[in-house]
Design a protein around this motif. Structure first.
Motif, mmCIF file in Angstrom:
data_model
loop_
_atom_site.group_PDB
_atom_site.id
_atom_site.type_symbol
_atom_site.label_atom_id
_atom_site.label_comp_id
_atom_site.label_asym_id
_atom_site.label_seq_id
_atom_site.Cartn_x
_atom_site.Cartn_y
_atom_site.Cartn_z
ATOM 1 N N THR A 40 44.690 -91.716 22.489
ATOM 2 C CA THR A 40 43.927 -91.009 23.213
ATOM 3 C C THR A 40 42.844 -90.404 22.646
ATOM 4 O OG1 THR A 40 45.586 -89.541 24.370
ATOM 5 C CG2 THR A 40 43.695 -88.563 24.519
ATOM 6 N N LEU A 41 42.579 -90.315 21.399
ATOM 7 C CA LEU A 41 41.169 -89.822 20.908
ATOM 8 C C LEU A 41 40.269 -91.023 20.734
ATOM 9 C CD1 LEU A 41 39.540 -87.680 19.563
ATOM 10 C CD2 LEU A 41 40.671 -88.182 17.051
ATOM 11 N N ARG A 101 34.435 -94.517 24.463
ATOM 12 C CA ARG A 101 33.428 -93.971 25.502
ATOM 13 C C ARG A 101 32.139 -93.354 25.211
ATOM 14 N NH1 ARG A 101 37.474 -91.778 30.037
ATOM 15 N NH2 ARG A 101 39.133 -93.197 29.857
ATOM 16 N N ALA A 102 32.314 -92.369 24.258
ATOM 17 C CA ALA A 102 31.316 -91.601 23.584
ATOM 18 C C ALA A 102 30.334 -92.554 22.960
ATOM 19 C CB ALA A 102 31.854 -90.587 22.719
ATOM 20 N N GLU A 132 40.360 -93.798 22.610
ATOM 21 C CA GLU A 132 39.849 -94.032 24.001
ATOM 22 C C GLU A 132 38.647 -93.191 24.308
ATOM 23 O OE1 GLU A 132 41.241 -93.775 28.608
ATOM 24 O OE2 GLU A 132 42.636 -93.707 27.160
ATOM 25 N N TYR A 133 38.671 -92.016 23.988
ATOM 26 C CA TYR A 133 37.563 -91.043 24.463
ATOM 27 C C TYR A 133 36.399 -91.415 23.360
ATOM 28 C CZ TYR A 133 39.996 -88.404 27.923
ATOM 29 O OH TYR A 133 40.446 -88.173 29.038
ATOM 30 N N GLU A 171 33.991 -98.416 31.206
ATOM 31 C CA GLU A 171 33.921 -99.476 30.051
ATOM 32 C C GLU A 171 33.176 -100.692 30.600
ATOM 33 O OE1 GLU A 171 38.031 -100.539 29.330
ATOM 34 O OE2 GLU A 171 38.494 -98.394 29.210
ATOM 35 N N ALA A 231 36.118 -95.592 34.130
ATOM 36 C CA ALA A 231 36.478 -95.270 32.642
ATOM 37 C C ALA A 231 34.990 -95.256 32.022
ATOM 38 C CB ALA A 231 37.342 -95.773 31.988
#
Length: 309
Positions: free
Chosen positions: A63-64, A70-71, A66-67, A140, A138
């Motif tokens: 989860t971390l 994005r960041a 993935e975010y 991406e 998302a």
């Protein structure tokens, strides 16, 4: 939590090793371990499990990561926009292409963007419509080709072309000189994309309206496998013209446009409505649209009709 820690997390996730991540990031291994320990303390969760083959992300770690990806993408875009070369277009652009259009468009698209904007790195993600929509939502990908998609609160779309669908069969099975009536598929074995693939929905709707039942013998989310199964005689399928140009040309498949009724799909250019378009995407979009228009009007995309600007 800082950028260095996030980059460390992603480097370990991609290499499966703290040692390899340290080499990739030009850090000493104790620094890498410290970054992960600090992240775990801040998150209150274990981010990696150590297995025989290396370090593997836990659910919390995935989860971390993935975010975090994005960041980092957003930060990289911001850095490119405020860089010193004010008049030059630079940065990284991710484009989402449908599996059926990728072989037709990808190589020439990269060549055109790079020729006009040599400081731009082009990334291409290839998938089915459902995958591409998720990538857009998302963040991406910034630009994407989709079909039969309407504008919504989340997406801005621009209709580009209508593409006829073809019935395909093993070599020599289908006469290419005349359209193939949909009713002739009644009770025939079929190889179709997995549901809820958008193309599967188009096909099932057309069959239902025509009152035709078929024998679905195989389903797959892999376009190459779908064509291979047809080639080997397991059944027939329905695919867009862009997906089968090479196979029809070299005779590894036979096919003809669906007729009575005609069957087509509309391809649109899509962007996320909730995100600001980067200079890179603004510069690259006309290259993609121009390439597609040239192919359609020049006859390199049989079965397609241009409806865009």
């Amino acid at each position: 939590m800082d950028i260095k820690q996030i980059r460390t997390l992603i480097a370990i996730a991609e290499t499966g090793s703290a040692t390899k991540a340290a080499e990739l990031l030009h850090l000493v291994q104790p620094a890498v371990s410290r970054h992960i320990r600090m992240l775990e303390e801040e998150c209150g969760a274990l981010l990696f499990e150590r297995e025989r083959h290396g370090m593997v992300l836990t659910d919390a770690g995935r989860t971390l990561a993935e975010y975090g990806r994005r960041a980092l993408r957003e930060l990289d875009k911001a850095r490119a926009e405020i860089g010193p070369a004010a008049n030059a277009i630079s940065g990284r652009l991710m484009i989402g292409l449908l599996a059926s259009t990728s072989s037709l468009l990808a190589t020439e698209l990269v060549a055109r963007v790079r020729a006009k904007h040599p400081a731009v790195t082009v990334g291409i993600n290839v998938g089915y419509a459902g995958n591409v929509v998720q990538w857009l939502e998302a963040g991406e990908v910034e630009l994407a080709l989709l079909y039969d998609t309407r504008a919504s609160n989340g997406l801005q779309v621009e209709a580009l072309l209508d593409e006829r669908l073809y019935v395909i069969g093993p070599p020599g099975e289908i006469d290419a000189s005349t359209p193939f009536p949909l009713k002739q598929l009644r009770d025939r074995p079929m190889i179709l994309p997995n549901a809820p693939h958008g193309l599967r929905s188009i096909i099932e709707h057309a069959l239902a309206v025509a009152g035709i039942s078929v024998d679905v013998v195989a389903e797959t989310n892999a376009l190459d496998l779908q064509k291979s199964l047809v080639n080997k005689g397991f059944g027939y399928s329905i695919l867009p013209s862009s997906a089968i140009l090479d196979e029809l040309r070299d005779g590894t498949l036979s096919g003809a446009p669906v007729g009575t009724p005609d069957l087509s799909r509309r391809i649109v250019l899509a962007r996320a409505a909730t995100r600001r378009a980067s200079p890179v995407s603004v510069a690259a979009a006309p290259e993609l649209v121009g390439l597609m228009k040239e192919m359609v009007l020049g006859g390199a995309w049989p079965g397609a009709a241009w409806i865009g600007r």
